[in-house]
Design an enzyme around this catalytic site. Structure first.
Site, PDB file in Angstrom:
ATOM      1  N   ASP A   1      -9.223  29.384 -33.404  1.00  0.00           N
ATOM      2  CA  ASP A   1      -9.399  30.684 -32.661  1.00  0.00           C
ATOM      3  C   ASP A   1      -7.909  31.200 -32.358  1.00  0.00           C
ATOM      4  O   ASP A   1      -7.630  32.250 -32.256  1.00  0.00           O
ATOM      5  CB  ASP A   1     -10.058  30.883 -31.246  1.00  0.00           C
ATOM      6  CG  ASP A   1     -11.684  30.610 -31.617  1.00  0.00           C
ATOM      7  OD1 ASP A   1     -12.014  31.063 -32.559  1.00  0.00           O
ATOM      8  OD2 ASP A   1     -12.552  30.187 -30.810  1.00  0.00           O
TER       9      ASP A   1
ATOM     10  N   GLU B   1      -6.439  38.992 -24.106  1.00  0.00           N
ATOM     11  CA  GLU B   1      -6.219  39.455 -22.925  1.00  0.00           C
ATOM     12  C   GLU B   1      -4.777  39.249 -22.464  1.00  0.00           C
ATOM     13  O   GLU B   1      -4.034  38.416 -23.287  1.00  0.00           O
ATOM     14  CB  GLU B   1      -7.080  38.589 -22.055  1.00  0.00           C
ATOM     15  CG  GLU B   1      -6.463  37.284 -21.601  1.00  0.00           C
ATOM     16  CD  GLU B   1      -6.937  36.155 -22.798  1.00  0.00           C
ATOM     17  OE1 GLU B   1      -6.201  35.595 -23.372  1.00  0.00           O
ATOM     18  OE2 GLU B   1      -8.107  36.133 -22.934  1.00  0.00           O
TER      19      GLU B   1
ATOM     20  N   ASP C   1      -4.333  35.084  -7.273  1.00  0.00           N
ATOM     21  CA  ASP C   1      -3.423  34.296  -7.886  1.00  0.00           C
ATOM     22  C   ASP C   1      -2.830  35.125  -9.211  1.00  0.00           C
ATOM     23  O   ASP C   1      -1.758  34.651  -9.867  1.00  0.00           O
ATOM     24  CB  ASP C   1      -3.919  33.034  -8.413  1.00  0.00           C
ATOM     25  CG  ASP C   1      -4.062  31.872  -7.049  1.00  0.00           C
ATOM     26  OD1 ASP C   1      -3.360  32.402  -5.874  1.00  0.00           O
ATOM     27  OD2 ASP C   1      -4.662  31.133  -7.246  1.00  0.00           O
TER      28      ASP C   1
ATOM     29  N   TYR D   1     -10.719  33.969 -21.297  1.00  0.00           N
ATOM     30  CA  TYR D   1     -10.170  33.630 -20.218  1.00  0.00           C
ATOM     31  C   TYR D   1     -11.057  34.545 -18.889  1.00  0.00           C
ATOM     32  O   TYR D   1     -11.258  34.185 -17.809  1.00  0.00           O
ATOM     33  CB  TYR D   1      -8.566  34.008 -19.871  1.00  0.00           C
ATOM     34  CG  TYR D   1      -8.132  33.475 -18.605  1.00  0.00           C
ATOM     35  CD1 TYR D   1      -8.536  32.950 -17.926  1.00  0.00           C
ATOM     36  CD2 TYR D   1      -6.636  33.754 -18.577  1.00  0.00           C
ATOM     37  CE1 TYR D   1      -8.095  32.176 -16.793  1.00  0.00           C
ATOM     38  CE2 TYR D   1      -5.984  33.226 -17.396  1.00  0.00           C
ATOM     39  CZ  TYR D   1      -6.347  32.596 -16.645  1.00  0.00           C
ATOM     40  OH  TYR D   1      -5.836  32.103 -15.295  1.00  0.00           O
TER      41      TYR D   1
ATOM     42  N   SER E   1     -14.157  33.037 -17.895  1.00  0.00           N
ATOM     43  CA  SER E   1     -13.855  31.825 -16.928  1.00  0.00           C
ATOM     44  C   SER E   1     -13.538  32.418 -15.501  1.00  0.00           C
ATOM     45  O   SER E   1     -13.743  31.467 -14.515  1.00  0.00           O
ATOM     46  CB  SER E   1     -12.757  30.903 -17.510  1.00  0.00           C
ATOM     47  OG  SER E   1     -13.094  30.432 -18.814  1.00  0.00           O
TER      48      SER E   1
ATOM     49  N   ALA F   1      -8.702  34.308  -8.731  1.00  0.00           N
ATOM     50  CA  ALA F   1      -8.786  33.735  -7.346  1.00  0.00           C
ATOM     51  C   ALA F   1      -8.596  34.924  -6.264  1.00  0.00           C
ATOM     52  O   ALA F   1      -7.458  34.536  -5.453  1.00  0.00           O
ATOM     53  CB  ALA F   1      -8.013  32.381  -7.213  1.00  0.00           C
TER      54      ALA F   1
END
Length: 307
Positions: free
Chosen positions: A78, A153, A182, A195, A198, A217
């Site tokens: 990928d 992204e 964060d 991402y 996740s 976060a």
């Protein structure tokens, strides 16, 4: 003589050997083959003590590649596909992705199906699916310090061992918002399964003309993923005194300083993927990520909890 590109992860012996075999077969069939390393699209991380990359994103197009190419065959995982998208999109060349890596979420076909894939290519029995690309630019005043194309992204986040950050984010004409987190992720529908997934963002089907903003976060229960029209440009101002790290598609990035701003907008170019058959996105989600698999309870005596 029709020209075909080969983009190869030349750090992998399997990809290199397969590329040599494909080149021989295409040459014998009367095609001109131009080979390039996928490393040319991996911009890497800019040295903070030097000037950032100021060449436009078209600088990633390999020598010898041109808009009249029939297609480019990509050999790797990928990460190689993400790199190849940067190398081919500025000239509009479609890519046939053949997985020689691990997950292969972006792969169209696999080595065990190589003969059938080449047969379809040489007989022109394929179609093209287009995917949204972004242009990510780092600006300081009127100066463009760095720029790259993005398929998955852009992630802007704090450095290790530093405190939580504040980001002032302006989406198009809308009132800017402040996010304490964060970091933040700005992704395409293609990147919604990377991402951003996740970090708790939703999966978006590739045909939706939208972008997704996902905090990493966040320090607020109210900060959640936001989906909006991809016609809206996004500007991110780092509202923090420390430098931040920006990573694009996992293989390009730079430091972003308090006096910089990051501009993300939909590119006029599209990533063009060769499809050898009907592309079933839900099937890919099921096979690669386990989405929608039926839940089957374990019978007693096989690890199930009994009451």
């Amino acid at each position: 003589m029709p020209a075909v590109g080969l983009i190869v992860n030349d750090g992998k012996d399997l990809a290199v050997r397969t590329a040599a075999s494909i080149e021989a077969r295409l040459t014998a069939a009367g095609h001109q083959v131009v080979t390039a390393s996928s490393s040319g699209g991996m911009v890497g991380f800019a040295n903070p003590d030097q000037h950032l990359r100021t060449l436009g994103y078209a600088a990633c197009v390999p020598a010898g590649f041109h808009s009249d190419m029939v297609l480019a065959i990509v050999l790797g995982g990928d990460g190689t596909v993400l790199s190849a998208a940067r190398q081919t999109a500025p000239i509009g060349v479609p890519i046939l992705t053949i997985n020689t890596g691990h997950l292969g979420f972006l792969a169209e076909t696999y080595l065990q199906e190589l003969d059938q894939a080449l047969e379809r290519v040489m007989n022109q029995r394929w179609t093209v699916e287009e995917r949204t690309l972004l242009v990510v630019s780092v600006l300081r005043g009127d100066l463009r310090r760095w720029e790259v194309l993005c398929l998955n992204e852009m992630a802007l986040h704090r450095e290790p061992l530093t405190s939580m950050c504040h980001f002032e984010i302006a989406v198009g004409r809308h009132v800017p918002v402040d996010i304490a987190a964060d970091g933040v992720i700005l992704s395409t529908p293609t990147g919604s399964t990377a991402y951003a997934l996740s970090a708790g963002g939703p999966v978006i089907t590739p045909d939706c003309p939208v972008l997704q903003l996902t905090p990493i976060a966040p320090h607020s229960l109210a900060s959640r993923a936001l989906v909006f029209s991809d016609e809206e440009p996004v500007t991110i101002f780092p509202a923090t005194p420390e430098r931040l790290m920006m990573v694009v598609d996992g293989s390009a990035g730079c430091y972003v300083w308090p006096e910089d701003r990051v501009l993300i907008r939909r590119s006029e170019h599209r990533a063009r993927f060769v499809r050898l058959g009907e592309h079933e996105f839900f099937g890919v989600l099921r096979n690669k990520l386990g989405w929608g698999l039926p839940h089957v309870a374990k019978p007693e005596g096989e690890g199930g909890v009994t009451g």
